[in-house]
Design a protein around this motif. Structure first.
Motif, PDB file in Angstrom:
ATOM      1  N   ASP A 102       0.842  -1.191   0.000  1.00 51.78           N
ATOM      2  CA  ASP A 102       0.000   0.000   0.000  1.00 51.78           C
ATOM      3  C   ASP A 102       0.884   1.249   0.000  1.00 51.78           C
ATOM      4  OD1 ASP A 102      -1.893   1.942   0.238  1.00 51.78           O
ATOM      5  OD2 ASP A 102      -2.686   1.263   2.168  1.00 51.78           O
ATOM      6  N   LEU A 103       0.898   1.958  -1.116  1.00 53.06           N
ATOM      7  CA  LEU A 103       1.744   3.140  -1.248  1.00 53.06           C
ATOM      8  C   LEU A 103       1.094   4.398  -0.693  1.00 53.06           C
ATOM      9  CD1 LEU A 103       3.190   2.632  -4.858  1.00 53.06           C
ATOM     10  CD2 LEU A 103       4.189   1.955  -2.671  1.00 53.06           C
ATOM     11  N   SER A 104      -0.118   4.286  -0.147  1.00 53.07           N
ATOM     12  CA  SER A 104      -0.793   5.481   0.360  1.00 53.07           C
ATOM     13  C   SER A 104      -0.066   6.087   1.555  1.00 53.07           C
ATOM     14  CB  SER A 104      -2.239   5.157   0.738  1.00 53.07           C
ATOM     15  OG  SER A 104      -2.282   4.211   1.802  1.00 53.07           O
ATOM     16  N   GLY A 105       0.810   5.309   2.200  1.00 47.21           N
ATOM     17  CA  GLY A 105       1.574   5.853   3.315  1.00 47.21           C
ATOM     18  C   GLY A 105       2.419   7.047   2.920  1.00 47.21           C
ATOM     19  N   TRP A 106       2.822   7.113   1.617  1.00 49.12           N
ATOM     20  CA  TRP A 106       3.612   8.260   1.159  1.00 49.12           C
ATOM     21  C   TRP A 106       2.784   9.540   1.133  1.00 49.12           C
ATOM     22  CZ3 TRP A 106       8.447   8.180   1.714  1.00 49.12           C
ATOM     23  CH2 TRP A 106       9.196   7.022   1.502  1.00 49.12           C
ATOM     24  N   GLN A 107       1.473   9.394   0.922  1.00 45.31           N
ATOM     25  CA  GLN A 107       0.618  10.578   0.987  1.00 45.31           C
ATOM     26  C   GLN A 107       0.608  11.149   2.401  1.00 45.31           C
ATOM     27  OE1 GLN A 107      -3.223   9.388  -0.503  1.00 45.31           O
ATOM     28  NE2 GLN A 107      -2.427   8.855  -2.538  1.00 45.31           N
ATOM     29  N   ASP A 108       0.511  10.257   3.400  1.00 53.80           N
ATOM     30  CA  ASP A 108       0.564  10.722   4.787  1.00 53.80           C
ATOM     31  C   ASP A 108       1.923  11.327   5.108  1.00 53.80           C
ATOM     32  OD1 ASP A 108      -2.028   9.905   5.279  1.00 53.80           O
ATOM     33  OD2 ASP A 108      -1.426   7.932   6.024  1.00 53.80           O
ATOM     34  N   PHE A 109       2.988  10.720   4.591  1.00 56.45           N
ATOM     35  CA  PHE A 109       4.329  11.252   4.832  1.00 56.45           C
ATOM     36  C   PHE A 109       4.475  12.647   4.216  1.00 56.45           C
ATOM     37  CE2 PHE A 109       8.781  11.779   3.499  1.00 56.45           C
ATOM     38  CZ  PHE A 109       9.416  11.647   4.720  1.00 56.45           C
ATOM     39  N   GLU A 110       3.960  12.818   3.006  1.00 58.13           N
ATOM     40  CA  GLU A 110       4.047  14.131   2.361  1.00 58.13           C
ATOM     41  C   GLU A 110       3.255  15.173   3.138  1.00 58.13           C
ATOM     42  OE1 GLU A 110       3.239  16.188  -2.018  1.00 58.13           O
ATOM     43  OE2 GLU A 110       2.819  14.062  -1.683  1.00 58.13           O
ATOM     44  N   ARG A 111       2.084  14.802   3.632  1.00 61.78           N
ATOM     45  CA  ARG A 111       1.285  15.729   4.449  1.00 61.78           C
ATOM     46  C   ARG A 111       2.054  16.138   5.703  1.00 61.78           C
ATOM     47  NH1 ARG A 111      -3.610  12.495   5.960  1.00 61.78           N
ATOM     48  NH2 ARG A 111      -4.263  14.387   7.076  1.00 61.78           N
ATOM     49  N   LEU A 112       2.721  15.163   6.319  1.00 59.18           N
ATOM     50  CA  LEU A 112       3.493  15.461   7.526  1.00 59.18           C
ATOM     51  C   LEU A 112       4.637  16.417   7.207  1.00 59.18           C
ATOM     52  CD1 LEU A 112       4.252  14.986  10.501  1.00 59.18           C
ATOM     53  CD2 LEU A 112       5.569  12.979   9.740  1.00 59.18           C
ATOM     54  N   MET A 113       5.352  16.175   6.111  1.00 64.04           N
ATOM     55  CA  MET A 113       6.474  17.036   5.759  1.00 64.04           C
ATOM     56  C   MET A 113       6.007  18.460   5.467  1.00 64.04           C
ATOM     57  SD  MET A 113       9.258  15.300   6.037  1.00 64.04           S
ATOM     58  CE  MET A 113       8.422  14.543   7.448  1.00 64.04           C
ATOM     59  N   ARG A 114       4.920  18.600   4.752  1.00 64.65           N
ATOM     60  CA  ARG A 114       4.389  19.945   4.467  1.00 64.65           C
ATOM     61  C   ARG A 114       4.004  20.656   5.759  1.00 64.65           C
ATOM     62  NH1 ARG A 114       1.238  17.552   0.207  1.00 64.65           N
ATOM     63  NH2 ARG A 114      -0.593  17.865   1.508  1.00 64.65           N
ATOM     64  N   HIS A 115       3.406  19.898   6.668  1.00 67.50           N
ATOM     65  CA  HIS A 115       2.998  20.483   7.946  1.00 67.50           C
ATOM     66  C   HIS A 115       4.218  20.941   8.745  1.00 67.50           C
ATOM     67  CE1 HIS A 115       0.910  20.995  11.775  1.00 67.50           C
ATOM     68  NE2 HIS A 115       1.860  20.248  12.317  1.00 67.50           N
ATOM     69  N   LEU A 116       5.230  20.086   8.833  1.00 63.84           N
ATOM     70  CA  LEU A 116       6.417  20.435   9.632  1.00 63.84           C
ATOM     71  C   LEU A 116       7.172  21.629   9.035  1.00 63.84           C
ATOM     72  CD1 LEU A 116       7.790  16.866  10.502  1.00 63.84           C
ATOM     73  CD2 LEU A 116       6.474  18.404  11.977  1.00 63.84           C
ATOM     74  N   LYS A 117       7.096  21.771   7.710  1.00 63.35           N
ATOM     75  CA  LYS A 117       7.779  22.896   7.065  1.00 63.35           C
ATOM     76  C   LYS A 117       6.926  24.161   7.061  1.00 63.35           C
ATOM     77  CE  LYS A 117      10.471  19.897   4.001  1.00 63.35           C
ATOM     78  NZ  LYS A 117      10.710  19.455   2.602  1.00 63.35           N
ATOM     79  N   GLY A 118       5.696  24.039   7.562  1.00 65.95           N
ATOM     80  CA  GLY A 118       4.814  25.203   7.617  1.00 65.95           C
ATOM     81  C   GLY A 118       4.183  25.553   6.295  1.00 65.95           C
ATOM     82  N   ALA A 119       4.144  24.575   5.359  1.00 67.04           N
ATOM     83  CA  ALA A 119       3.561  24.842   4.040  1.00 67.04           C
ATOM     84  C   ALA A 119       2.037  24.785   4.118  1.00 67.04           C
ATOM     85  CB  ALA A 119       4.071  23.832   3.031  1.00 67.04           C
TER      86      ALA A 119
END
Length: 472
Positions: A455-472
C-alpha cells in the motif's frame, strides 16, 4: 567478456610474487605505476596500459568474497588482489588471467573467475623497463566522451571497489557522468546504486531483446550524442509516445522476501573526545542483537568493525568528508553507507542502512521506537526515516522492477522538535499522534505509519506530515 580477474590468496603477494605474475605474460610488456604507486600497470611498448593491478587488500571480514563474487576464499584473513584488463586491447584479458593464476599458485590461493585464470609458465627475462607515459593517456575507462566515462564490468555483483570509487571521483572532477555497462545476470551493490543518482550516470544492461536498458528504471537506451540515453520519441510507438520499458525489466515475480531500510542523520559537537559510528552500532545492535561485522573505504569491506579506527580515519581526512561502507555477518545480511562531514553545526553523519529478511523472518518492527529513542537521547539524532519493501534478502539490486519502499516511521530529533514554532511538531494532520521519546522536557517525536509494503498510500501521509512540519 571478463574484464576483472581477482586472486584470493592465503599469503600476501610480496614484490617478487607480483613480479613473477607480471612476467608470466611475457617479456615484451613494460611495467608502470600510477596512483602514487598503489596501482601497477602492464603496458605495451607505446605505453598503453594493458592490465592494471591494485595493491593487495587484507580481508578480515567473513562473507565478502561470497557476497561479491560467489567464490569460496581461503580462511580469514586472506589477501584480495584485483587485476583489470583494458577493453579492446589484444591479449589484455589473457594477460590479466595469467597474472591472477600465477599469483594464486605462488601465494597459495585461487583465482576468480576460474575459467579466466589460465596458468602459464613464468617467462624469463633480463629485466623490466619503465613504460613511457603516452601523450594520450586517459583515466582507466573503456570509453571517454565529452559527456560520460563508460566502464564495462563483468562480475556477478558490481561493487564499490576502490577502482570504481576512483572512477566516480575522476568523472565527477571532470564534470562527466559515469555509465556502467554490464551483461545479463549482473546485480549491483546498494553502495553503487546510491552513487548513480546524478544524470547522466547510469547502469546500462546489455539485453538480447532490447539491446540496452537502464537497470534501475527499465528505460530502453541507445548510444547517441556521446552517451547512453533513452530512445528518442521517434522510436517509441504511436500508441505510447513515452520511452519504452525493456521486457526484461518487467519480468518480475512475487516475493515474500523483504528489506528494512533506515536513513538517519546525526550531528555531534566537534571535540577531541568524539567517537563516530556509535549511532550506527547502537541501531545495528538493537535491530539484530549484534554489532556490524566489518567496514572499509570500499568494497570488499576488509576491516573488523571499530568505531575508534573509523574516527581516526575521519579525523585524518578532515576537513574533507569521509565515505565508508559497513557490512553485517553472512547470517543477517546488512549493509550501510556512512558519510562523515564537517559543517558549521559540528560533525555530521549521514547513514543509509539496510537489512534483508527471508519469508520465514520477521523484520524487528516492534524494536524501532526503542532504537530511535537510543539515537535521540545518546547520539545526537536529527531525523530518521524507516521504510519497508518487498525485495531481495541478500540486498543485491537486480536489473528488474522492485516495488518502492513504504514509510514505517519518521523520527524528529529533540533539537528539531524544540525549534518548531507553535508546537507544530506535536499537533499534525495525521490520524495517529506522534509518540514522545526520551525526557518529557526535551523529547524526540516518533511518527508511525501503517507500513504495508503493498500500500503506497503511506507516502501521501508522509508528504502531508512534511508539508505540515515545514509550515507549508
Amino acid at each position: 567478456m571478463t574484464k576483472d580477474v581477482i586472486a584470493l590468496t592465503q599469503r600476501m603477494p610480496d614484490p617478487w610474487t607480483l613480479l613473477a605474475g607480471l612476467l608470466s605474460g611475457g617479456p615484451d610488456n613494460l611495467v608502470d605505476t600510477t596512483g602514487e604507486g598503489a596501482v601497477i600497470r602492464l603496458c605495451d611498448a607505446e605505453g598503453r596500459p594493458l592490465v592494471a593491478v591494485e595493491s593487495p587488500l587484507l580481508v578480515q571480514v567473513e562473507g565478502e568474497a561470497e557476497r561479491l563474487l560467489g567464490a569460496t576464499p581461503p580462511p580469514l584473513p586472506y589477501w584480495w588482489t584485483e587485476a583489470r584488463a583494458t577493453t579492446g586491447v589484444e591479449h589484455a584479458e589473457q594477460l590479466a588471467g595469467t597474472f591472477a593464476a600465477r599469483l594464486a599458485t605462488l601465494a597459495d590461493g585461487s583465482a576468480w573467475p576460474p575459467e579466466a585464470a589460465r596458468s602459464l609458465a613464468v617467462v624469463q627475462t633480463d629485466g623490466v623497463t619503465v613504460a613511457p607515459t603516452p601523450a594520450t593517456a586517459q583515466p582507466t575507462v573503456d570509453v571517454l566522451t565529452d559527456k560520460v566515462a563508460v566502464v564495462i564490468q563483468d562480475r556477478p555483483v558490481i561493487a564499490m571497489t576502490a577502482w570504481l570509487s576512483d572512477a566516480f571521483r575522476t568523472a565527477a572532477t571532470a564534470g562527466l557522468g559515469l555509465q556502467i555497462v554490464t551483461p545479463p545476470g549482473t546485480t549491483l551493490s546498494p553502495a553503487v546504486r546510491d552513487s548513480l543518482g546524478n544524470w547522466p550516470s547510469r547502469w546500462v544492461m546489455r539485453d538480447d531483446h532490447d539491446g540496452y536498458y537502464d537497470g534501475l528504471t527499465g528505460a530502453v537506451l541507445r548510444w547517441q550524442d556521446g552517451m547512453f540515453a533513452p530512445v528518442a520519441a521517434a522510436e517509441a510507438t504511436a500508441d505510447d509516445p513515452r520511452t519504452p520499458v525493456a521486457a526484461s525489466y518487467q519480468d518480475v515475480s512475487a516475493t515474500d522476501e523483504r528489506q528494512l531500510a533506515v536513513t538517519f542523520r546525526t550531528v555531534h559537537p566537534a571535540s577531541d573526545h568524539l567517537e563516530l559510528g556509535g549511532a550506527l552500532e547502537s541501531l545495528w545492535r538493537e535491530l539484530t542483537g549484534q554489532p556490524p561485522a566489518g567496514w572499509g573505504t570500499a568494497e570488499p569491506a576488509n576491516l573488523p568493525w571499530s568505531p575508534r579506527h573509523l574516527t581516526d580515519l575521519a579525523r585524518e581526512r578532515a576537513p574533507e568528508p569521509t565515505w565508508i561502507v559497513v557490512v553485517g555477518s553472512p547470517d543477517r545480511p546488512g549493509l550501510a553507507t556512512v558519510r562523515v562531514s564537517r559543517t558549521k553545526a559540528g560533525v555530521e553523519e549521514h547513514v543509509t542502512l539496510m537489512f534483508g529478511y527471508g519469508p520465514d523472518e520477521e523484520p524487528p518492527v516492534d524494536t524501532l521506537p526503542a532504537a530511535a529513542e537510543l539515537l535521540a537521547t545518546r547520539h545526537g539524532l536529527q531525523s530518521m526515516l524507516v521504510q519497508i519493501r518487498k525485495a531481495r534478502r541478500d540486498l543485491a539490486v537486480p536489473p528488474r522492477f522492485e516495488g518502492p519502499g513504504v514509510p514505517l516511521a519518521f523520527v524528529l530529533g529533540p533539537e528539531e522538535v524544540r525549534q518548531m514554532p507553535d508546537d507544530r511538531a506535536h499537533h499534525t494532520p495525521l490520524t495517529q499522534a506522534p509518540v514522545p521519546l526520551g525526557p518529557k522536557t526535551r523529547p524526540a517525536l516518533y511518527y508511525p505509519f501503517p507500513g504495508d509494503p503493498s500500500d503506497l498510500s503511506g507516502w501521501q501521509d508522509f508528504e502531508r506530515l512534511m508539508r505540515h512540519l515545514k509550515g507549508a
